[in-house]
Design an enzyme around this catalytic site. Structure first.
Site, PDB file in Angstrom:
ATOM      1  N   VAL A  38      26.720  50.029  38.600  1.00 58.08           N
ATOM      2  CA  VAL A  38      26.997  51.348  38.025  1.00 58.08           C
ATOM      3  C   VAL A  38      26.374  51.465  36.642  1.00 58.08           C
ATOM      4  O   VAL A  38      25.818  52.518  36.291  1.00 58.08           O
ATOM      5  CB  VAL A  38      28.522  51.589  37.962  1.00 58.08           C
ATOM      6  CG1 VAL A  38      28.836  52.899  37.242  1.00 58.08           C
ATOM      7  CG2 VAL A  38      29.109  51.607  39.368  1.00 58.08           C
ATOM      8  N   TYR A  64      42.528  41.917  34.858  1.00 54.38           N
ATOM      9  CA  TYR A  64      42.168  42.931  35.847  1.00 54.38           C
ATOM     10  C   TYR A  64      42.956  44.212  35.614  1.00 54.38           C
ATOM     11  O   TYR A  64      42.392  45.309  35.489  1.00 54.38           O
ATOM     12  CB  TYR A  64      42.405  42.402  37.259  1.00 54.38           C
ATOM     13  CG  TYR A  64      42.398  43.484  38.310  1.00 54.38           C
ATOM     14  CD1 TYR A  64      41.249  44.245  38.533  1.00 54.38           C
ATOM     15  CD2 TYR A  64      43.537  43.767  39.068  1.00 54.38           C
ATOM     16  CE1 TYR A  64      41.244  45.265  39.500  1.00 54.38           C
ATOM     17  CE2 TYR A  64      43.531  44.762  40.031  1.00 54.38           C
ATOM     18  CZ  TYR A  64      42.383  45.508  40.236  1.00 54.38           C
ATOM     19  OH  TYR A  64      42.387  46.509  41.175  1.00 54.38           O
ATOM     20  N   HIS A 124      44.217  38.963  50.323  1.00 52.76           N
ATOM     21  CA  HIS A 124      45.282  39.822  50.822  1.00 52.76           C
ATOM     22  C   HIS A 124      46.001  39.169  51.998  1.00 52.76           C
ATOM     23  O   HIS A 124      45.390  38.527  52.849  1.00 52.76           O
ATOM     24  CB  HIS A 124      44.716  41.174  51.239  1.00 52.76           C
ATOM     25  CG  HIS A 124      44.216  41.978  50.080  1.00 52.76           C
ATOM     26  ND1 HIS A 124      43.486  43.134  50.228  1.00 52.76           N
ATOM     27  CD2 HIS A 124      44.338  41.792  48.739  1.00 52.76           C
ATOM     28  CE1 HIS A 124      43.183  43.632  49.047  1.00 52.76           C
ATOM     29  NE2 HIS A 124      43.692  42.831  48.125  1.00 52.76           N
TER      30      HIS A 124
END
Length: 329
Positions: free
Chosen positions: A52, A139, A185
């Site tokens: 980005v 984070y 996860h």
């Protein structure tokens, strides 16, 4: 609309990109493919490969882009503790580069993929948007910093923005699901045991102050999540930064998740109790009443069986694709 999706090759970003295409939008994706998957990108979307920070000004400078959904970020909590510098550089500086490019090119509409990690360890559940933010890791701190930046840009430059803070995203949407080199996860880790990729699943403590002694988490289906991003994009108001939590509103314990995975897969899925992980809260459940009331968001895939079944279907399909590719080689 002509839209930019950053991180559109990742799990959440690619599903959202697919849903946007289904809604008739023209989608351009920026992704450096460091953690994303090229094959998850919709065929109708354009991929601009790079970060980005490198590509935002170039893509938005083309003109004609009416909105941005910003997913691109580093998101591993443990890594953020060990290497905070790359989280501040990539997450925060990348987002500032995007905001500046939006300001310079008159792009008025932003949806930001934030996180419930901004709340840290809440004193009560369910968590509502007015509760204090006190992230316990870099984070979460970087995501909160970006939220603050978005608020100031919205007020100063008239950008209409929404930050969506969510907990555990799970499930799959058709042929798109969780497919990471480093998986953290719970549901995909448990399903890896059923697929024979892991010997067993570890449960980090069974003496928590919950009904069955294991931590409780809120799981949200990936398609319900994507619908919320589209809804936010379509309802943003100039100069306003809204913040909404996203969750199912229900909590499931680690034992309940493992048991549901056993039921869906038909596999015994061995589990072993080990020590607690430092910093793990006992219970995390989000209240989504604000977005339901204000925007009419209506998640329809909130039961754990649906979430696990969709994730299992994708996991098996992914295994079949890998097996076919290996045979071709």
């Amino acid at each position: 609309m002509k839209l930019l999706v950053t991180g559109g090759a990742g799990y959440v970003g690619s599903v959202c990109a697919a849903v946007l295409v289904e809604h008739g939008h023209e989608v351009i994706i920026i992704d450096d493919l460091s953690t994303g998957n090229r094959e998850a990108i919709p065929a109708e979307a354009e991929l601009v490969e790079g970060s980005v920070r490198e590509k935002a000004a170039e893509v938005l400078g083309r003109g004609g882009i009416e909105g941005v959904i910003h997913f691109a970020a580093r998101s591993l909590v443990g890594e953020s503790v060990l290497k905070p510098e790359i989280y501040w550089q990539d997450n925060v500086l990348g987002s500032l580069a995007l905001l500046d490019a939006m300001r310079e090119n008159g792009v008025p509409n932003l949806v930001f993929s934030s996180t419930a990690a901004t709340y840290g360890e809440p004193e009560q559940v369910p968590i509502t948007e007015d509760m204090p933010t006190a992230p316990t890791n870099p984070y979460g701190a970087t995501k909160l910093a970006i939220d603050h930046a978005i608020t100031s840009y919205a007020h100063a430059h008239g950008i209409g923005a929404t930050s969506l803070r969510y907990f555990n995203v799970a499930g799959a949407y058709g042929s798109i699901g969780e497919n990471r080199e480093v998986e953290t996860h719970l549901i995909p880790l448990v399903l890896q045991v059923a697929l024979g990729h892991r010997e067993k699943i570890f449960i980090f403590g069974d003496d928590w102050p919950t009904a069955d002694g294991t931590p409780v988490r809120d799981y949200i289906h990936i398609r319900d999540l994507a619908d919320a991003h589209v809804l936010a994009l379509e309802t943003n108001q100039p100069g306003t930064h809204r913040i909404y939590n996203l969750g199912s509103g229900d909590g499931y314990s680690v034992r309940e998740v493992i048991e549901m995975c056993r039921k869906v897969t038909g596999h015994p899925i061995p589990a072993e109790i080990t020590e607690r992980r430092a910093g793990d809260p006992a219970t995390l459940i989000a209240s989504s009443e604000k977005i339901k009331h204000e925007l009419g968001w209506n998640p329809t895939r909130t039961d754990l069986a649906t979430v696990v079944q969709d994730a299992w279907n994708f996991s098996r399909e992914l295994g079949d694709r890998a097996h076919s590719a290996a045979r071709v080689r």
